[in-house]
Design a protein around this motif. Structure first.
Motif, mmCIF file in Angstrom:
data_model
loop_
_atom_site.group_PDB
_atom_site.id
_atom_site.type_symbol
_atom_site.label_atom_id
_atom_site.label_comp_id
_atom_site.label_asym_id
_atom_site.label_seq_id
_atom_site.Cartn_x
_atom_site.Cartn_y
_atom_site.Cartn_z
ATOM 1 N N LEU A 1 0.851 -1.191 0.000
ATOM 2 C CA LEU A 1 0.000 0.000 0.000
ATOM 3 C C LEU A 1 0.887 1.242 0.000
ATOM 4 O O LEU A 1 1.584 1.525 0.978
ATOM 5 C CB LEU A 1 -0.915 -0.003 1.225
ATOM 6 N N ARG A 2 0.873 1.965 -1.104
ATOM 7 C CA ARG A 2 1.777 3.104 -1.264
ATOM 8 C C ARG A 2 1.190 4.422 -0.762
ATOM 9 O O ARG A 2 1.916 5.307 -0.327
ATOM 10 C CB ARG A 2 2.169 3.252 -2.733
ATOM 11 N N ARG A 3 -0.115 4.568 -0.858
ATOM 12 C CA ARG A 3 -0.726 5.829 -0.413
ATOM 13 C C ARG A 3 -2.222 5.650 -0.229
ATOM 14 O O ARG A 3 -2.867 4.911 -0.968
ATOM 15 C CB ARG A 3 -0.451 6.955 -1.409
ATOM 16 N N ALA A 4 -2.741 6.335 0.768
ATOM 17 C CA ALA A 4 -4.189 6.432 0.952
ATOM 18 C C ALA A 4 -4.618 7.830 0.522
ATOM 19 O O ALA A 4 -3.932 8.812 0.806
ATOM 20 C CB ALA A 4 -4.561 6.190 2.414
ATOM 21 N N PHE A 5 -5.718 7.899 -0.185
ATOM 22 C CA PHE A 5 -6.293 9.189 -0.558
ATOM 23 C C PHE A 5 -7.547 9.395 0.284
ATOM 24 O O PHE A 5 -8.496 8.615 0.204
ATOM 25 C CB PHE A 5 -6.616 9.224 -2.049
ATOM 26 N N VAL A 6 -7.506 10.417 1.129
ATOM 27 C CA VAL A 6 -8.644 10.720 1.995
ATOM 28 C C VAL A 6 -9.481 11.805 1.320
ATOM 29 O O VAL A 6 -9.008 12.928 1.113
ATOM 30 C CB VAL A 6 -8.184 11.183 3.389
ATOM 31 N N LEU A 7 -10.700 11.453 0.962
ATOM 32 C CA LEU A 7 -11.564 12.362 0.216
ATOM 33 C C LEU A 7 -12.325 13.265 1.172
ATOM 34 O O LEU A 7 -12.926 12.794 2.156
ATOM 35 C CB LEU A 7 -12.547 11.569 -0.650
ATOM 36 N N ILE A 8 -12.290 14.552 0.876
ATOM 37 C CA ILE A 8 -12.938 15.577 1.705
ATOM 38 C C ILE A 8 -13.895 16.373 0.820
ATOM 39 O O ILE A 8 -13.481 16.878 -0.231
ATOM 40 C CB ILE A 8 -11.899 16.543 2.316
ATOM 41 N N ASP A 9 -15.134 16.503 1.219
ATOM 42 C CA ASP A 9 -16.115 17.290 0.474
ATOM 43 C C ASP A 9 -15.761 18.771 0.595
ATOM 44 O O ASP A 9 -15.683 19.316 1.700
ATOM 45 C CB ASP A 9 -17.514 17.024 1.051
#
Length: 217
Positions: free
Chosen positions: A128-136
């Motif tokens: 797992l290279r990166r997590a993308f945390v989505l923000i409205d």
């Protein structure tokens, strides 16, 4: 003086082209939904995951990135999706859609099961290279977002903030949200120091996000 956590802009054309090729729609497929660690596919390729509270637009963003209208399917009932969904990109990458969070009306036992699986996943995927945390973009970072960010901190997983639905917010209001997001991110050691501003409807930020993912190895 450069702002902390600047927006990703003006990427190298070669990086953008590499991202475009990786995300060609013909190379994207749903692999499987996982409800236990035993069901995870082999850790044999670069992997990135997408996290975000329910209704933040994860499915829309994955579909827009891959140029596929129904690759990721959004549930009509917020919080319904309880699986970790894996998608393949060519033979080199996994895209991972994590269950949406932030709905208190989900049964406590279900929430606890999600949290346990999520922690195990984050700690157990060496690829797992990166997590993308989505923000409205309309709401900025909420307490439930900070919970997942803190989990990523403790799991030593680098995460990058991706603002969704940017087209729904006027530019003057967007700056207020960006200020709040930057202040919150500064408290998280695992936060990658750039923000991606996106709109699945307008296509904003998609080339940048594709290029970022294609550049991870």
């Amino acid at each position: 003086m450069q702002l902390p956590f600047p927006l990703v802009e003006d990427l190298d054309p070669f990086a953008v082209e590499k991202g475009r090729k990786l995300f060609d729609g013909a190379n994207s497929d749903f692999l499987k939904g996982v409800v236990a660690m035993s069901g995870l596919p082999p850790s044999d390729r670069v992997e990135v995951c997408f996290a975000g509270r329910s209704n933040v637009g994860k499915s829309s963003l994955i579909n827009a990135l891959t140029n596929r209208t129904r690759l990721a399917r959004a549930s009509n009932t917020p919080g319904r999706t309880q699986e970790i969904n894996f998608f393949t990109l060519s033979d080199s990458h996994y895209l991972v859609d994590l269950p949406g969070y932030g709905y208190a009306n989900a049964p406590l036992a279900v929430v606890e099961k999600w949290q346990k699986l999520l922690k195990q996943y984050l700690l157990g995927r060496a690829n797992l290279r990166r997590a993308f945390v989505l923000i409205d973009t309309r709401h900025g970072i909420k307490a439930v977002d900070e919970e997942i960010m803190s989990l990523l901190d403790s799991s030593a997983v680098t995460f990058q903030a991706v603002l969704t639905k940017a087209d729904k917010v006027k530019e003057k209001d967007r700056e207020k949200v960006l200020k709040q997001v930057r202040e919150k991110l500064s408290k998280h050691p695992a936060a990658f120091p750039e923000i991606v501003l996106t709109s699945s409807e307008k296509g904003d930020g998609l080339a940048e996000l594709r290029a970022i993912i294609a550049g991870l190895d």
